[in-house]
Design an enzyme around this catalytic site. Structure first.
Site, PDB file in Angstrom:
ATOM      1  N   TYR A  18      39.102  35.597  44.817  1.00  0.00           N
ATOM      2  CA  TYR A  18      37.902  34.904  45.315  1.00  0.00           C
ATOM      3  C   TYR A  18      36.829  34.811  44.233  1.00  0.00           C
ATOM      4  CZ  TYR A  18      40.364  36.042  49.592  1.00  0.00           C
ATOM      5  OH  TYR A  18      41.338  36.180  50.541  1.00  0.00           O
ATOM      6  N   ASP A  19      36.076  33.722  44.268  1.00  0.00           N
ATOM      7  CA  ASP A  19      34.943  33.543  43.348  1.00  0.00           C
ATOM      8  C   ASP A  19      33.625  33.782  44.061  1.00  0.00           C
ATOM      9  OD1 ASP A  19      36.771  30.640  42.368  1.00  0.00           O
ATOM     10  OD2 ASP A  19      36.790  32.621  41.412  1.00  0.00           O
ATOM     11  N   TYR A  20      33.602  33.630  45.395  1.00  0.00           N
ATOM     12  CA  TYR A  20      32.371  33.720  46.187  1.00  0.00           C
ATOM     13  C   TYR A  20      32.537  34.819  47.231  1.00  0.00           C
ATOM     14  CZ  TYR A  20      31.855  29.115  44.127  1.00  0.00           C
ATOM     15  OH  TYR A  20      31.791  28.070  43.223  1.00  0.00           O
ATOM     16  N   ARG A 249      38.288  29.887  48.152  1.00  0.00           N
ATOM     17  CA  ARG A 249      37.849  30.737  47.032  1.00  0.00           C
ATOM     18  C   ARG A 249      36.704  31.649  47.484  1.00  0.00           C
ATOM     19  NH1 ARG A 249      41.274  31.993  43.562  1.00  0.00           N
ATOM     20  NH2 ARG A 249      39.597  32.734  42.190  1.00  0.00           N
TER      21      ARG A 249
END
Ligand SMILES: O=C(O)[C@H](O)[C@H](O)COP(=O)(O)O
Ligand SMILES: [Mg+2]
Length: 308
Positions: A18-20, A249
């Site tokens: 994940y980015d967020y 994401r």
């Protein structure tokens, strides 16, 4: 079936996926003013890995600025106002942008300063809320109280949320505005959380307070602005195009199934439920597959502790 996070491999894989990272606050980061274990370390770990960290709370007692102060007081540094979304802010934006309440109209508030500050920042005048004349220390209730008898004709909406300073007078005045002009004033709720997690116990939540005046007035809120309403999710996606493009994401981390987990799921994100707030492990296992959290963990700090 929800996957419990218990190993270093699971944590490292989760963080890489994940980015967020969207965080609920009460029951995840803290319980009242009690910071939960290794929360700052977990947030630092994510920031070291260039992850975007966003906070989304249904607790309307504080404004976004107030939350920046709470983060700092609890030793969580580097948080900016545009990373904090609260139901008080979401409700003020609803009144301004969706309801389009004229600025010469006032808002009757059943709630605390967080609501008042966010409405005032958008140019509204509020009455009720934290007004000291509404405090009833040892005073017998007066059904002829001026604020109960002489309703303000400039009030154009009622906004109700969590208050830990509740009394019969505040509830009664709120009810009069909900009944006024044949029940025509807009009735906005910040959120519908039935309980409020505190250290080792559950307290009365905003939803239960709001239900009091709803039941008495025979009205339900025309709008509920906090989680799981997607208005805050849409604002977050508008600020973060990568999440808008690919919600998978993003990971929503919360402690309540019917607000946080639904908020994340409805936004297309994966979800992680922590057991430091409202829910129990048994509740997780009793969820139908299509609504079960993606992951669950005993506490948020496990992401830090297990990563070592
Ligand atoms: O009663 C309430 O308003 C809620 O329990 C509480 O404020 C939830 O806050 P959150 O868990 O969304 O930070
Ligand atoms: Mg919570």
């Amino acid at each position: 079936m929800s996957q419990k996070i218990t190993t270093k491999e699971q944590v490292l894989s989760l963080i890489d996926s994940y980015d967020y990272f969207l965080f609920d606050c009460d029951g995840v980061l803290w319980l009242g003013d009690h910071l939960l274990p290794h929360v700052p370390e977990t947030l630092d770990l994510l920031k070291e890995k260039n992850k975007t960290v966003i906070f989304v709370t249904n607790n309307s007692t504080k404004s976004r600025d107030d939350y920046l102060g709470k983060f700092k007081k609890l030793g969580i540094d580097g948080i900016t106002k545009d990373e904090v979304f609260g139901s008080s802010y979401a409700s003020a934006v609803y009144i301004d942008k969706i309801l389009k309440l004229p600025k010469d109209k006032k808002v009757w508030v059943l709630g605390e300063e967080g609501i008042e500050k966010e409405l005032k920042e958008l140019g509204y005048t509020t009455i009720g809320g934290s007004d000291p004349s509404l405090v009833q220390h040892g005073v017998t209730f007066d059904p002829d109280h001026p604020l109960l008898v002489n309703l303000d004709e400039d009030v154009g909406a009622v906004l109700a949320g969590l208050t830990l300073n509740l009394n019969y007078l505040k509830l009664s005045i709120t009810m009069q505005y909900l009944l006024k002009d044949n029940k025509s004033l807009p009735f906005i709720a910040t959120n519908i959380d039935s309980t409020f997690p505190s250290k080792g116990k559950l307290l009365i939540g905003a939803g239960s307070i709001i239900e009091t005046v709803a039941f008495a007035s025979g009205r339900q809120p025309d709008a509920v602005c906090g989680k799981p309403n997607q208005s805050m999710m849409n604002s977050i996606k508008a600020d973060n195009p990568g999440l808008q493009t690919n919600p998978k994401r993003g990971l929503m981390i919360g402690d309540r199934l019917n607000t946080d987990m639904k908020f994340g799921r409805d936004g297309g994100l994966d979800t992680l439920l922590v057991l430091t707030g409202i829910e129990t492990e048994a509740n997780v296992h009793s969820q139908a597959k299509e609504v079960a959290p993606t992951f669950y963990a005993d506490k948020l700090g496990d992401l830090y502790e297990l990563s070592k």
